[in-house]
Design a protein around this motif. Structure first.
Motif, PDB file in Angstrom:
ATOM      1  N   LEU A 141     -47.735 -11.707 -59.698  1.00  0.00           N
ATOM      2  CA  LEU A 141     -47.364 -11.719 -61.118  1.00  0.00           C
ATOM      3  C   LEU A 141     -45.775 -12.284 -61.553  1.00  0.00           C
ATOM      4  N   VAL A 142     -45.102 -12.289 -60.309  1.00  0.00           N
ATOM      5  CA  VAL A 142     -43.757 -12.924 -60.489  1.00  0.00           C
ATOM      6  C   VAL A 142     -43.726 -14.428 -61.210  1.00  0.00           C
ATOM      7  N   SER A 143     -42.780 -14.569 -61.941  1.00  0.00           N
ATOM      8  CA  SER A 143     -42.889 -15.768 -62.901  1.00  0.00           C
ATOM      9  C   SER A 143     -41.954 -16.673 -62.179  1.00  0.00           C
ATOM     10  N   ARG A 144     -41.062 -16.488 -61.668  1.00  0.00           N
ATOM     11  CA  ARG A 144     -40.170 -17.399 -60.884  1.00  0.00           C
ATOM     12  C   ARG A 144     -40.451 -17.663 -59.363  1.00  0.00           C
ATOM     13  N   ASP A 145     -40.400 -19.121 -59.106  1.00  0.00           N
ATOM     14  CA  ASP A 145     -40.909 -19.379 -57.611  1.00  0.00           C
ATOM     15  C   ASP A 145     -39.579 -18.744 -56.732  1.00  0.00           C
ATOM     16  N   ASP A 146     -38.308 -18.619 -56.946  1.00  0.00           N
ATOM     17  CA  ASP A 146     -37.231 -18.242 -56.220  1.00  0.00           C
ATOM     18  C   ASP A 146     -37.321 -16.959 -55.844  1.00  0.00           C
ATOM     19  N   ILE A 147     -37.892 -16.123 -56.512  1.00  0.00           N
ATOM     20  CA  ILE A 147     -38.015 -14.680 -56.570  1.00  0.00           C
ATOM     21  C   ILE A 147     -39.124 -14.375 -55.518  1.00  0.00           C
ATOM     22  N   VAL A 148     -40.235 -15.231 -55.781  1.00  0.00           N
ATOM     23  CA  VAL A 148     -41.464 -15.166 -54.887  1.00  0.00           C
ATOM     24  C   VAL A 148     -41.027 -15.401 -53.422  1.00  0.00           C
ATOM     25  N   ASP A 149     -40.346 -16.553 -53.289  1.00  0.00           N
ATOM     26  CA  ASP A 149     -39.922 -16.942 -52.089  1.00  0.00           C
ATOM     27  C   ASP A 149     -39.081 -16.013 -51.304  1.00  0.00           C
ATOM     28  N   ARG A 150     -38.015 -15.277 -52.067  1.00  0.00           N
ATOM     29  CA  ARG A 150     -37.227 -14.404 -51.471  1.00  0.00           C
ATOM     30  C   ARG A 150     -37.925 -13.136 -51.062  1.00  0.00           C
ATOM     31  N   ALA A 151     -38.680 -12.834 -51.861  1.00  0.00           N
ATOM     32  CA  ALA A 151     -39.717 -11.538 -51.465  1.00  0.00           C
ATOM     33  C   ALA A 151     -40.573 -11.745 -50.443  1.00  0.00           C
ATOM     34  N   ILE A 152     -41.187 -13.008 -50.132  1.00  0.00           N
ATOM     35  CA  ILE A 152     -42.117 -13.160 -49.090  1.00  0.00           C
ATOM     36  C   ILE A 152     -41.155 -13.397 -47.548  1.00  0.00           C
ATOM     37  N   SER A 153     -39.887 -13.804 -47.956  1.00  0.00           N
ATOM     38  CA  SER A 153     -39.145 -14.147 -46.634  1.00  0.00           C
ATOM     39  C   SER A 153     -38.676 -12.902 -46.059  1.00  0.00           C
TER      40      SER A 153
END
Length: 490
Positions: free
Chosen positions: A455-467
């Protein structure tokens, strides 16, 4: 013909005790005319109604509570001199408030959120409050970040809604949250009821015995009803059909005599072992593995009486981790240290400076004696007693006996990071937790996380979360990456 009313309670009165002539018609200037300011029954009733609500808790607003009994089942006098733990079979009255954390007072019970587990022991040495959760860890380790964290869980100042961008932006930038987030999105993230979940003191506390020996302890409350949880789909359905599901379940179970209970354990660490333990024992984002410090049974907690009035006894109940008794004290845990101030301060704002005078919050096995006077809702209980110490008029006196043993400190003041121990990092225990899960549990965890992160709109926030999860476990990261990618492409 309708049955006659039971009027044995006597006439209806105002707050000052004067009888009320009519509770159905307001005084008016003639038939159909405007109302009169002299109608004090009307004005008192409306004015009181306007003030029926107090500010809800900033966190843990939605909750339910019950009274009960704690019974000691094992001798722990070699660890603590606390009187309420002093002998097998000893009983202490308690009050336990369950809650969700992020939602407001009207939010549903069946949501993915940590549950508060706040327990008040009415001991003969004063009230002891153990303010914990249904998880053994938390999202952050330093209390200075708590307002920031809660702001991400509450409504966004622009949209007025809880925003996945805010939630995952903070968690991604706060890798110490990885362990708790793994707990939260796993099967135990949505308990089926308050009765079917464990409780934890979460923080590390000090116990000190009669000889002055110090031990660090962690509390565990293991449900005797068994762990039962809801899937996200089950919770979504229940939250819509019965927002009061957990509150109702607790109340009705006690009404029918099916009293919920928990077996109480502690982990005990001798003071000397803390400095070189492989994990920082005062870091709230970490557990003490039970292979290192096994649980020791100390008692049984049973809930057996519902409050007569939810507002008076649940909403106005106040808890503070600063409410210690002789033989129990704080640790250097940075989250605990901040809560020693913030809980009492929040309740003085919310309930009032005399909130401790309310029946649910009063000591029951002893009497509070001090020089505190006046303020809103002061009831004059002290009469003409002197309000200073020392005095020569038979007033209370200091004992000169600290409740706990002083903690040795050294070094310079400063904004220091929490000390690292040999095996400390932000990911090791989250990885251990993931690897303990069955394949089905892992699949549900991945699904829950991916549904939220997508549901997150920004790719950088998604990438940090998954990392962060990839750092905890390589398989964890790969499976989550694939699941999030699949959802974001739809």
């Amino acid at each position: 013909m309708s049955e006659a009313l039971d009027n044995t309670a006597g006439p209806l009165t105002t707050e000052s005790g004067a009888p009320v002539s009519s509770n159905n018609q307001s005084e008016a200037a003639g038939v159909g005319g405007p109302l009169l300011i002299q109608d004090q029954v009307l004005l008192e009733k409306l004015a009181h109604f306007n003030r029926e609500r107090i500010p809800e808790r900033v966190v843990h607003a939605r909750g339910a509570g019950a009274y009960g009994t704690f019974t000691v089942t094992a001798d722990v006098s070699k660890y603590t001199r606390a009187a309420f733990l002093s002998g097998v079979g000893k009983e202490t009255e308690t009050f336990l408030r369950f809650s969700t954390v992020a939602g407001n007072l009207g939010s549903p019970d069946a949501v993915r959120d940590p549950r508060g587990f706040a327990l008040k022991f009415y001991t003969e040495e004063g009230n002891y409050d153990l303010v914990g959760n249904n998880t053994p860890v938390f999202f952050i380790r330093d209390t200075i970040k708590f307002p920031d964290f809660i702001h991400t869980q509450k409504r966004d100042p622009y949209t007025g809604s809880q925003e996945p961008d805010n939630v995952w932006d903070f968690w991604g930038l706060s890798p110490e949250s990885t362990h708790q987030v793994t707990w939260l999105f796993g099967d135990r993230g949505i308990p089926a009821s308050y009765r079917n979940m464990d409780g934890f003191g979460s923080h590390t506390y000090q116990w000190v015995n009669e000889a002055g020996e110090v031990f660090w302890v962690k509390y565990h409350f293991k449900t005797d009803q068994g762990i039962k949880c809801l899937t996200q789909a089950e919770a979504d359905k229940l939250a819509g059909e019965d927002p009061d599901s957990h509150q109702r379940d607790l109340r009705e179970s006690i009404e029918r005599g099916d009293y919920p209970s928990w077996t109480v354990y502690v982990q005990v660490m001798p003071e000397a072992e803390a400095a070189n333990y492989r994990f920082n024992p005062f870091d709230l984002t970490k557990v003490w593995p039970q292979g290192d410090y096994p649980k020791i049974e100390i008692g049984k907690l049973e809930l057996n009486r519902n409050p007569d009035n939810v507002f008076a006894e649940v909403e106005q109940s106040i808890f503070s981790p600063a409410h210690f008794v002789p033989g129990i004290g704080p640790s250097p845990d940075k989250m605990l240290q901040g809560r020693l101030f913030s809980y009492g301060d929040a309740h003085r704002y919310r309930v009032g400076v005399n909130g401790d005078h309310l029946p649910v919050n009063q000591p029951k096995a002893t009497t509070a004696r001090n020089g505190n006077r006046d303020g809103f809702h002061y009831d004059g209980r002290h009469g003409g007693q002197k309000n200073y110490e020392p005095n020569s008029f038979g007033g209370p006196y200091e004992t000169g006996q600290p409740l706990w043993k002083p903690i040795e400190v050294s070094g310079q003041t400063g904004e220091w990071e929490t000390p690292k121990h040999a095996d400390d990092n932000d990911f090791v225990q989250a990885g251990n937790l993931y690897r303990l899960m069955s394949d089905d549990e892992k699949e549900r965890l991945i699904t829950n996380l991916a549904d939220s992160i997508s549901l997150v709109s920004r790719d950088d926030i998604v990438d940090r979360a998954i990392s962060n999860f990839a750092n905890a476990d390589e398989d964890f990261g790969k499976r989550l990456t694939a699941a999030v990618s699949e959802r974001r492409q739809k």
